[in-house]
Design an enzyme around this catalytic site. Structure first.
Site, PDB file in Angstrom:
ATOM      1  N   GLU A 776       0.842  -1.202   0.000  1.00  7.98           N
ATOM      2  CA  GLU A 776       0.000   0.000   0.000  1.00  7.98           C
ATOM      3  C   GLU A 776       0.876   1.251   0.000  1.00  7.98           C
ATOM      4  O   GLU A 776       0.510   2.280  -0.562  1.00  7.98           O
ATOM      5  CB  GLU A 776      -0.966  -0.016   1.191  1.00  7.98           C
ATOM      6  CG  GLU A 776      -0.472   0.573   2.495  1.00  7.98           C
ATOM      7  CD  GLU A 776       0.571  -0.285   3.191  1.00  7.98           C
ATOM      8  OE1 GLU A 776       0.958  -1.335   2.653  1.00  7.98           O
ATOM      9  OE2 GLU A 776       1.036   0.095   4.284  1.00  7.98           O
ATOM     10  N   ASP A 777       2.067   1.131   0.602  1.00 10.63           N
ATOM     11  CA  ASP A 777       2.963   2.295   0.632  1.00 10.63           C
ATOM     12  C   ASP A 777       3.529   2.593  -0.757  1.00 10.63           C
ATOM     13  O   ASP A 777       3.673   3.751  -1.145  1.00 10.63           O
ATOM     14  CB  ASP A 777       4.077   2.088   1.660  1.00 10.63           C
ATOM     15  CG  ASP A 777       4.706   0.709   1.568  1.00 10.63           C
ATOM     16  OD1 ASP A 777       4.290  -0.088   0.691  1.00 10.63           O
ATOM     17  OD2 ASP A 777       5.609   0.423   2.357  1.00 10.63           O
TER      18      ASP A 777
END
Ligand code: NAG
Ligand code: NAG
Ligand code: NAG
Ligand code: NAG
Length: 862
Positions: A776-777
């Site tokens: 997600e980062d």
């Protein structure tokens, strides 16, 4: 008896003994006396040694006492320093509170009441009839919305409108009525128009149009939409030829120059795409800049017609000559007759070149073409035709840069708001002689910029029926400067109800904070929002449509909101500003007291993602205690069990409000949900096990305030070219002097990007994050780089983190990296590779600067 006295006594005794023994006559008695003296001496000696032992003991005791006193003095000194620092903090905080209070009392802006809604009057209030020649001077004058439709676009359009925030089914509330004109009526005789506020089918003949229930005599507040679709060889021409449509706006793909009313009628793209949703899978990759063919064209020439004023034969001849004289490095794919030949339909009399082949075959050529040629219709009276728009649509989807010959007189979709000069090369037909030279003269970087911008406009405004209809309505709204609907934040489910929250304990943090005043402790202060409802589209209308790609929603703040000038900050517009040294500047002490900078004061929200690790979370909350500028802590509780269920019922006091939100499911994407609890522009995303010092956080916050559209944070990473396979990029966390990502396990992002994560990022990216429970980062880095076209900002020397939860075994580590390589590769396939590299990091201004002893640095350690 003291040691000195003893010594004297002993010496005295010895003298007596010596004097006695010196007299021989009395030796016997002396002898006795001598014995007595000996005994005395022995006794004395014994008592002396006892004495000495006691003295030694006493000395040791005194020493111990002295040491204890010393320690106490030290601790008192430390206590004093702490108290002094605390006092300083309190003083700064009190000053802050005083300023805030003054500002609150001075705030004399009157409460604004929203303007009254202007609705079209019912029953229709007849305006004086207008004659067809003055229809050219119509202007739109009232706000939105429509109704639903019938016909073959019915479902799609109804769906698209349903998602549109401005749609209403109540005709009395509507300001604009949408009328979908079915395509059927073009090819058949039974012209159909469907109004929708009432669902009956009308046949389009002028009188039918005029009996629409809200027509009001002249069609004001109506938009007549004629969406051309796949049957382009039949040709969706002008749906309204010869009709008087009064004051209604016409939106379609085909217009003649006499019929098109600039600033009023709207050129729309043909409805070629899917109803809505992700469209990335249709797109060709952005790189390489130069493709196999420099220029391609496929089409079959229209039959000569009476209307055709353009002699396109000349163009063909010239192009053929260009090809034969071009260097071998410039490949052309020019096909002026279709194979197999297409039908020559009567409608092509307007001078449109017919499409050759199938979608797929044309797409294949387009994906191999750097540029694609589009010819304006040879009938000069047409400013746009559905066929030309279809070619434009296909070209942008495939990343072939459109070159429109006759571009000096064509109209492109939504060109009131979209800047097509950044996407399409427009040339008058007469300048065909320059064409080859021009195409050769454009550098790779600009080719990529054209292609990228084309893809952005295509994706946001043309790709699907949804995109197209949303754009149409947003354009009408933009004309009227009516702000869009506000973006709706996600209402989180609180982990604890109002009547219960776990008792808080004040735990001393394991890592003592360095004694440094970093800023005032203030009352929570949400960032002011929705200040630019009416000025945003005026000052930033261009960027909204062409750069940020988000004219559809109103956000409380944007990363690009304008600062006031430094002069105005002191003259008239000082509210909210906290200049350093009240404007005189300064280092250490003055710096720590005020935020300074070009922006008014603000605070940040910490968003912690956690998964059922209450001990880790409690420690994380404890570490935040006393952190200046902290507005609130939002704990995103990704667990199945309720918070507080598993373990300790006492949570550490973070010194600021803590909200725990329970998530519907365990997903890493949850960390980027725009929860309504978040009330500040600055959002610090942290993992529960990321250990950041207060000075580091405050410094990063100050840096973010100057880089509001970028990710600002600590752990740097980069994408590295895969030297083994020469086929894409790998994720890399090694020490490196260049980075392209800052992980959101410890980084500031603007709240706007939390919305963008769900609206702009293709759903396929979020799905992959859920699928792999990872990356997600990386997704956030792709998104921010895509929107801002900037690399992230790395702050301080921290490269990585002590990370208790991270994989420790080599194999787990390998799997982790493998997953992350895959993410980079997949995300690039979906979005292209927007990441940009940077070689610098931010440290505070006086870091490592030699300064006089009486001066302080900005921070003690960074
Ligand atoms: C036009 O529409 C009117 C009203 O719906 C209808 O009565 C009339 O028959 C139509 N004319 C034609 C030529 O279709
Ligand atoms: C701006 O828009 C927001 C969201 O629609 C609304 O809440 C706010 O009151 C508006 N402010 C002004 C001054 O119109
Ligand atoms: C609030 O939560 C506590 C503990 O979870 C529970 O005992 C209580 O019944 C809840 N109260 C309400 C009003 O839901
Ligand atoms: C990091 O560097 C080490 C040693 O220089 C190398 O063996 C390793 O493959 C590198 N890791 C990555 C992910 O490139």
């Amino acid at each position: 008896m003291s040691a000195a006295d003893l010594k004297l006594r002993i010496e005295e005794m010895l003298r007596i003994k010596v004097s006695i023994s010196a007299d021989p006559l009395e030796s016997n008695s002396i002898c006795w006396i001598g014995i007595l003296v000996e005994e005395q001496i022995q006794r004395l000696a014994a008592s002396v040694s006892t004495e000495l032992r006691e003295l030694e003991a006493r000395r040791a005791k005194l020493q111990r006492e002295a040491a204890a006193a010393g320690a106490r003095a030290d601790s008192l000194r430390a206590e004093h320093a702490r108290a002094a620092a605390e006092l300083q903090r309190l003083r700064v905080s009190a000053e802050q509170a005083r300023l805030a209070q003054i500002e609150a009392t001075r705030r004399d802006s009157p409460e604004l009441a929203p303007p009254l809604q202007i609705l079209s009057t019912l029953p229709p209030n007849r305006l004086s009839p207008i004659n067809p020649s003055s229809e050219l001077h119509c202007h739109t004058y009232s706000p939105l919305t429509g109704a639903d439709v019938d016909g073959f676009l019915k479902t799609t359009l109804r769906q698209a409108l349903g998602y549109n925030a401005h749609f209403t089914r109540n005709p009395n509330e509507a300001c604009i009525y949408l009328v979908l004109v079915g395509e059927a009526f073009l090819s058949e005789k039974n012209h159909r128009v469907v109004s929708t506020t009432e669902r009956h089918t009308l046949f389009l003949n002028e009188s039918a149009l005029k009996t629409l229930p809200y027509w009001g005599g002249d069609g004001r507040n109506h938009i007549l939409i004629n969406l051309a679709r796949r049957e382009l060889s039949v040709g969706s021409g002008d749906g309204f030829y010869g009709f008087s449509t009064g004051r209604a706006i016409i939106a379609q793909s085909t217009f003649t120059d006499t019929q098109f009313r600039p600033g009023f009628d709207i050129v729309t793209p043909p409805a070629l795409g899917p109803p809505g949703g992700d469209v990335w899978a249709d797109c060709a990759p952005i790189a390489p800049a130069r493709r196999k063919y420099l220029l391609s064209f496929q089409g079959s020439q229209p039959p000569p017609a009476a209307h055709a004023q353009d002699q396109d034969d000349f163009l063909i001849k010239f192009l053929q000559k260009t090809v034969s004289s071009a260097p071998a490095s410039d490949l052309f794919f020019l096909q002026f007759e279709c194979d197999p030949p297409t039908e020559r339909h009567a409608l092509r009399a307007i001078g449109d070149w017919a499409l050759c082949g199938t979608d797929r075959s044309r797409g294949g050529i387009l994906r191999d073409s750097t540029f694609v040629l589009l010819l304006a219709p040879s009938d000069r009276s047409y400013v746009s035709t559905a066929l030309m728009q279809a070619r434009l649509y296909e070209a942008l989807r495939s990343g072939a840069i459109p070159v429109i010959l006759g571009g000096d007189r064509v109209k492109l979709p939504y060109d009131e708001v979209l800047d097509w000069r950044r996407v399409v090369l427009l040339l008058p037909k007469a300048r065909i002689t320059e064409l080859h030279f021009l195409l050769r003269a454009i550098p790779d970087s600009d080719l990529l910029a054209f292609r990228r911008q084309g893809r952005v406009l295509w994706e946001r405004y043309l790709s699907s029926v949804q995109a197209s209809v949303d754009s149409l309505l947003a354009l009408v709204r933009t004309r009227l400067n009516i702000p869009p609907r506000a973006a709706v934040p996600v209402t989180g489910t609180p982990g604890f109800n109002d009547s219960y929250s776990p008792p808080k304990i004040e735990t001393a943090s394991a890592e003592a904070e360095p004694e440094e005043t970093l800023g005032p402790i203030e009352a929570p202060y949400p960032s002011p929002g929705y200040r630019r409802n009416f000025s945003l589209a005026l000052l930033h209308g261009y960027e909204l449509w062409n750069d940020w790609g988000e004219p559809f929603m109103l956000y409380p703040q944007l990363p690009w909101d304008l600062p006031v000038t430094s002069e105005a900050r002191f003259i008239g517009s000082s509210a909210g500003f906290r200049p350093i040294g009240k404007g005189a500047g300064g280092s250490g002490k003055e710096f720590s007291e005020a935020l300074g900078g070009d922006r008014p004061r603000e605070q940040f929200t910490v968003v912690i993602l956690t998964y059922e690790r209450e001990a880790v979370l409690t420690a994380a909350l404890a570490r935040l205690r006393g952190l200046p500028y902290l507005n609130k802590v939002v704990v995103v509780w990704n667990g199945r069990s309720a918070p507080g269920e598993a373990a300790p019922s006492t949570w550490a006091d973070a010194g600021a409000p803590v909200v725990v939100v329970r998530t519907a499911r365990n997903s890493l994407n949850n960390r980027f949900l725009p929860y309504h609890f978040i009330e500040t522009e600055a959002v610090l995303c942290v993992d529960d096990d990321a250990h950041l010092r207060h000075d580091e956080i405050v410094f990063a916050f100050r840096v973010w305030r100057e880089h509001r559209d970028q990710i600002v944070g600590f752990p740097g990473r980069y994408h590295a070219w895969d030297l083994n396979y020469n086929n894409g990029f790998l994720y890399n966390s090694n020490y490196s002097c260049e980075l392209s990502m800052v992980l959101t396990g410890a980084a500031f992002v603007h709240r706007y990007y939390l919305w963008a994560y769900w609206r702009v990022l293709p759903a396929a990216v979020r799905d992959h994050v859920d699928d792999r429970m990872n990356c997600e980062d990386i997704a956030m880095n792709f998104l921010v780089a895509h929107i801002s076209r900037k690399p992230p900002v790395k702050v301080t020397s921290r490269w990585t983190f002590r990370c208790p939860g991270c994989p420790v075994t080599l194999s787990a580590d390998e799997t982790h990296f493998h997953e992350r390589h895959k993410c980079i590769q997949l995300f690039s396939q979906i979005m292209g590779l927007p990441l940009l590299s940077t070689q610098y990091r931010a440290d505070s201004v006086l870091f490592k600067t030699r300064i006089p002893h009486d001066k302080q640095k900005c921070f003690k350690f960074i």
